[in-house]
Write a protein that holds these residues in place. Structure first.
Motif, PDB file in Angstrom:
ATOM      1  N   VAL A  96       0.844  -1.205   0.000  1.00 37.42           N
ATOM      2  CA  VAL A  96       0.000   0.000   0.000  1.00 37.42           C
ATOM      3  C   VAL A  96       0.872   1.246   0.000  1.00 37.42           C
ATOM      4  N   CYS A  97       1.879   1.293   0.865  1.00 38.54           N
ATOM      5  CA  CYS A  97       2.756   2.467   0.957  1.00 38.54           C
ATOM      6  C   CYS A  97       3.420   2.783  -0.376  1.00 38.54           C
ATOM      7  N   SER A  98       3.733   1.737  -1.153  1.00 37.56           N
ATOM      8  CA  SER A  98       4.400   1.953  -2.437  1.00 37.56           C
ATOM      9  C   SER A  98       3.494   2.619  -3.458  1.00 37.56           C
ATOM     10  N   ARG A  99       2.182   2.628  -3.198  1.00 39.67           N
ATOM     11  CA  ARG A  99       1.224   3.224  -4.143  1.00 39.67           C
ATOM     12  C   ARG A  99       0.695   4.574  -3.683  1.00 39.67           C
ATOM     13  N   ILE A 100       1.132   5.046  -2.515  1.00 32.09           N
ATOM     14  CA  ILE A 100       0.625   6.320  -1.991  1.00 32.09           C
ATOM     15  C   ILE A 100       1.172   7.486  -2.812  1.00 32.09           C
ATOM     16  N   LYS A 101       0.268   8.286  -3.344  1.00 29.36           N
ATOM     17  CA  LYS A 101       0.650   9.460  -4.120  1.00 29.36           C
ATOM     18  C   LYS A 101       0.076  10.753  -3.525  1.00 29.36           C
ATOM     19  N   GLY A 102      -0.699  10.625  -2.464  1.00 23.71           N
ATOM     20  CA  GLY A 102      -1.242  11.806  -1.828  1.00 23.71           C
ATOM     21  C   GLY A 102      -1.570  11.554  -0.375  1.00 23.71           C
ATOM     22  N   ILE A 103      -1.337  12.561   0.451  1.00 28.79           N
ATOM     23  CA  ILE A 103      -1.699  12.509   1.873  1.00 28.79           C
ATOM     24  C   ILE A 103      -2.383  13.830   2.211  1.00 28.79           C
ATOM     25  N   ILE A 104      -3.566  13.757   2.791  1.00 29.46           N
ATOM     26  CA  ILE A 104      -4.263  14.967   3.229  1.00 29.46           C
ATOM     27  C   ILE A 104      -4.578  14.866   4.712  1.00 29.46           C
ATOM     28  N   ALA A 105      -4.521  16.004   5.377  1.00 27.12           N
ATOM     29  CA  ALA A 105      -4.871  16.069   6.798  1.00 27.12           C
ATOM     30  C   ALA A 105      -5.537  17.408   7.076  1.00 27.12           C
ATOM     31  N   ASP A 106      -6.706  17.349   7.665  1.00 27.68           N
ATOM     32  CA  ASP A 106      -7.478  18.541   8.045  1.00 27.68           C
ATOM     33  C   ASP A 106      -7.455  18.572   9.567  1.00 27.68           C
ATOM     34  N   ILE A 107      -6.518  19.337  10.117  1.00 33.64           N
ATOM     35  CA  ILE A 107      -6.220  19.279  11.546  1.00 33.64           C
ATOM     36  C   ILE A 107      -7.242  20.055  12.368  1.00 33.64           C
ATOM     37  N   GLY A 108      -7.602  19.504  13.513  1.00 35.30           N
ATOM     38  CA  GLY A 108      -8.472  20.225  14.432  1.00 35.30           C
ATOM     39  C   GLY A 108      -9.875  19.644  14.491  1.00 35.30           C
ATOM     40  N   LEU A 228       5.715  10.580   8.401  1.00 33.37           N
ATOM     41  CA  LEU A 228       5.832  10.838   6.959  1.00 33.37           C
ATOM     42  C   LEU A 228       7.302  10.891   6.557  1.00 33.37           C
ATOM     43  N   SER A 229       8.102  11.611   7.329  1.00 35.20           N
ATOM     44  CA  SER A 229       9.528  11.727   7.034  1.00 35.20           C
ATOM     45  C   SER A 229      10.219  10.371   7.101  1.00 35.20           C
ATOM     46  N   GLN A 230       9.887   9.585   8.119  1.00 40.47           N
ATOM     47  CA  GLN A 230      10.501   8.265   8.276  1.00 40.47           C
ATOM     48  C   GLN A 230      10.082   7.309   7.170  1.00 40.47           C
ATOM     49  N   THR A 231       8.820   7.403   6.746  1.00 38.88           N
ATOM     50  CA  THR A 231       8.333   6.535   5.673  1.00 38.88           C
ATOM     51  C   THR A 231       9.018   6.882   4.357  1.00 38.88           C
ATOM     52  N   TYR A 232       9.241   8.159   4.113  1.00 37.20           N
ATOM     53  CA  TYR A 232       9.985   8.562   2.908  1.00 37.20           C
ATOM     54  C   TYR A 232      11.412   8.011   2.964  1.00 37.20           C
ATOM     55  N   ASP A 233      12.033   8.092   4.133  1.00 37.66           N
ATOM     56  CA  ASP A 233      13.412   7.612   4.282  1.00 37.66           C
ATOM     57  C   ASP A 233      13.515   6.104   4.039  1.00 37.66           C
ATOM     58  N   LYS A 234      12.413   5.387   4.207  1.00 34.73           N
ATOM     59  CA  LYS A 234      12.403   3.932   3.967  1.00 34.73           C
ATOM     60  C   LYS A 234      12.208   3.599   2.490  1.00 34.73           C
ATOM     61  N   GLY A 235      12.023   4.629   1.657  1.00 37.19           N
ATOM     62  CA  GLY A 235      11.907   4.399   0.221  1.00 37.19           C
ATOM     63  C   GLY A 235      10.514   4.529  -0.346  1.00 37.19           C
ATOM     64  N   TYR A 236       9.560   4.972   0.466  1.00 38.29           N
ATOM     65  CA  TYR A 236       8.188   5.124  -0.008  1.00 38.29           C
ATOM     66  C   TYR A 236       7.862   6.606  -0.240  1.00 38.29           C
ATOM     67  N   LEU A 237       6.631   6.866  -0.655  1.00 37.71           N
ATOM     68  CA  LEU A 237       6.107   8.227  -0.861  1.00 37.71           C
ATOM     69  C   LEU A 237       6.836   8.986  -1.958  1.00 37.71           C
ATOM     70  N   ARG A 238       7.525   8.295  -2.856  1.00 34.43           N
ATOM     71  CA  ARG A 238       8.221   8.969  -3.941  1.00 34.43           C
ATOM     72  C   ARG A 238       7.222   9.679  -4.852  1.00 34.43           C
ATOM     73  N   GLY A 239       7.411  10.977  -5.024  1.00 35.76           N
ATOM     74  CA  GLY A 239       6.526  11.773  -5.864  1.00 35.76           C
ATOM     75  C   GLY A 239       5.191  12.107  -5.239  1.00 35.76           C
ATOM     76  N   ALA A 240       4.991  11.739  -3.986  1.00 38.17           N
ATOM     77  CA  ALA A 240       3.702  11.984  -3.326  1.00 38.17           C
ATOM     78  C   ALA A 240       3.594  13.428  -2.861  1.00 38.17           C
ATOM     79  N   ARG A 241       2.369  13.932  -2.823  1.00 37.53           N
ATOM     80  CA  ARG A 241       2.106  15.264  -2.305  1.00 37.53           C
ATOM     81  C   ARG A 241       1.421  15.173  -0.952  1.00 37.53           C
ATOM     82  N   VAL A 242       1.825  16.076  -0.069  1.00 33.97           N
ATOM     83  CA  VAL A 242       1.243  16.166   1.270  1.00 33.97           C
ATOM     84  C   VAL A 242       0.539  17.514   1.397  1.00 33.97           C
TER      85      VAL A 242
END
Length: 318
Positions: A96-108, A228-242
């Protein structure tokens, strides 16, 4: 019908996903909705982009049940999890992580939570609760009625940026000796009696501080950013937008600082005379030099949107 803040802008931010060429139909791109709420952002994305799948999280079980009904027609493309957003990557497989291309969060807090008086968020609520996850133990009533004067002062100053935090803390401690605070209405009326209204209701920042403490909102946000930072460092989230939407300066500052750190090419200590790190450590690029904010039409239809800010970061694709 409730519409999520900056909904059109979120759809536009993730428009690029629709053009990604996934050869295998089973490899559709994934967007992670960290804060599903009533499902407004997820619904808009599912309607706009027929190839994406969404993995959605929320720690509010009631919100999940409502969103599940609202998104029923897209049940084959959305997966729901009753978890805080700080834990999302512990529930997602490597595939699943290898297919993530977007992350959204609406805080509060959501409008739905504010409008439901039984949840104990609004000024007129008969409860003093403010829990997003009703299974947790800490409530606003516990904080107001048991925290020391010093702890309350720090809380109102740090999380509410309330100018007269010391005076308020002392007043609360004196009052609760006679009678504990039982409801949001009781607390908001008490604050209004002792502090002048300056634009906002005088209890607005007090309630903000309590809500942040009850739900550990800043801690949860930092954990999300770290994961998010740690997951990118593991090789995932390439090209993904947050894309992260915040509603007050403390949240926005945290997002801004982390995005800035992620975009740094040189990570040498400031006192280093000459770069020794290789100067190639940026995780990606900040796409919003200034945050995206609601237009006048949205604010007219939803006053709560006026303080919303959306910041967007894109991870490198190499």
């Amino acid at each position: 019908m409730h519409q999520s803040v900056l909904q059109k802008q979120i759809v536009e931010v993730f428009k690029y996903i629709d053009s990604i060429d996934f050869v295998d139909l089973n490899e559709n791109p994934i967007v992670v909705d960290c804060t599903l709420g009533y499902g407004g952002h997820s619904l808009a994305l599912l309607e706009s982009y027929p190839h994406i799948h969404i993995y959605a999280f929320d720690r509010d079980e009631y919100a999940l049940s409502l969103a599940s009904k609202r998104l029923e027609s897209y049940r084959n493309r959305i997966h729901l999890f009753h978890q805080p957003f700080s834990h999302i990557f512990s529930h997602l497989s490597a595939q699943v992580c290898s297919r993530i291309k977007g992350i959204i969060a609406d805080i509060g807090v959501s409008s739905m939570q504010l409008d439901e008086v039984a949840r104990g968020f609004s000024f007129n609520s008969p409860l003093l609760d403010m829990r997003m996850d009703t299974q947790q133990n800490l409530t606003a009533a516990h904080i107001v009625n048991t925290y020391s004067s010093h702890a309350l002062e720090n809380l109102f100053r740090s999380y509410g940026e309330f100018k007269e935090s010391k005076k308020l803390a002392q007043l609360i401690v004196e009052r609760r000796k006679r009678e504990p605070f039982q409801s949001c209405f009781d607390l908001s009326s008490f604050v209004e009696q002792h502090f002048r209204r300056q634009g906002l209701h005088p209890a607005t920042l007090v309630f903000q501080a309590l809500r942040i403490e009850v739900n550990d909102e800043l801690g949860e946000l930092q954990k999300l950013l770290d994961s998010l930072s740690q997951t990118y460092d593991k090789g995932y989230l390439r090209g993904a937008r947050v894309g992260i939407i915040s509603f007050h300066s403390l949240e926005d500052r945290l997002v801004k600082q982390n995005f800035k750190q992620w975009s740094k090419s040189c990570i040498c200590p400031q006192e280093t005379y000459k770069c020794e790190c290789g100067n190639h450590h940026e995780k990606g690029y900040i796409l919003t030099k200034k945050p995206i904010v609601p237009d006048s039409d949205e604010i007219t239809h939803n006053k709560r949107a006026r303080s919303a800010k959306l910041r967007v970061f894109e991870y490198r694709n190499d």
